[in-house]
Design a protein around this motif. Sequence first.
Motif: not given
Ligand SMILES: NC(=O)c1ccc[n+]([C@@H]2O[C@H](COP(=O)([O-])OP(=O)(O)OC[C@H]3O[C@@H](n4cnc5c(N)ncnc54)[C@H](OP(=O)(O)O)[C@@H]3O)[C@@H](O)[C@H]2O)c1
Length: 229
Positions: A10-15, A55-57, A79-83, A131-133
């Motif tokens: 829905s946003r970020g890298i996955g979008y 919802d993954l939860l 598996n890109n979703a992250g919290y 994953g993440s660093m």
């Molecule tokens: N950005 C960075 O610097 C960074 C660094 C290291 C690792 N990562 C990893 O890269 C991945 C993408 O990160 P991002 O930065 O693009 O994150 P982001 O912009 O915060 O996006 C997170 C995504 O995860 C989804 N999500 C969160 N909770 C969820 C739930 N309960 N069920 C289903 N989907 C859920 C959100 O969608 P909804 O809210 O619509 O559910 C959203 O699409 C993540 O795994 C993150 O940990 C990112």
Amino acid sequence: MKNIIITGASRGIGYDAAILLARQGHRVLALSRNEESLKALKAEAGERLDFLAFDLLQPDAEALIGKVKPMERVDILINNAGYLLKKPFEEITATDWNRVFGVNFLGPAHLVQLLRPYLERSERAHILNIGSMGGYQGSAKFPGLLGYSASKAAIANLTECLAEEWKEKNVACNCLCLGAVQTEMLAEAFPGFQAPVSAARMGAFITYFATEGHHFFNGKVLPVSVSTP
Ligand SMILES: NC(=O)c1ccc[n+]([C@@H]2O[C@H](COP(=O)([O-])OP(=O)(O)OC[C@H]3O[C@@H](n4cnc5c(N)ncnc54)[C@H](OP(=O)(O)O)[C@@H]3O)[C@@H](O)[C@H]2O)c1
């Protein structure tokens, strides 16, 4: 043409990754909770992309399988979703642990179990865990990110173990440990920090690795970072 499921679309890298994959002609099923954002994603990505509010939860296995059955097989699961949980260790509650491990570890693990029969139907399937660093052994660590980093370390470990358990199957599993990428999550984790990599660029790299990486790697946990954080 591959059948691909990507979470966190829905946003970020996955979008950005989802749009690129659909434009490359793959059949993409995009998952995340926010249905409005998924509709916007579909409008941008076009015909090749379908979506499901998921919802993954609180995974609705029936709804997911309803979408997956017509695809017949799944070639790639990203598996890109992250919290992001940002809290000092002593303040982390049971609810926090459940949420951070639920989204970053248990949810993806459950998804793999649900999709196993469909992954096994692929000529060569790829499970790509993001994953993440923070969860990469020996990397720099940051206060307040313990819960998040531990959950990312868990998914990295699952990657290595699952590749071993499934080495006789035609399913590879790898984990990319991302460094800083300019998204909402990064802004929350490190306010004011300017990441050297955009979501679009990382999305493009993940797209490439998801479709090609399993021909070169299996059970690998790979750091993908040019900066600290
Ligand atoms: N950005 C960075 O610097 C960074 C660094 C290291 C690792 N990562 C990893 O890269 C991945 C993408 O990160 P991002 O930065 O693009 O994150 P982001 O912009 O915060 O996006 C997170 C995504 O995860 C989804 N999500 C969160 N909770 C969820 C739930 N309960 N069920 C289903 N989907 C859920 C959100 O969608 P909804 O809210 O619509 O559910 C959203 O699409 C993540 O795994 C993150 O940990 C990112």
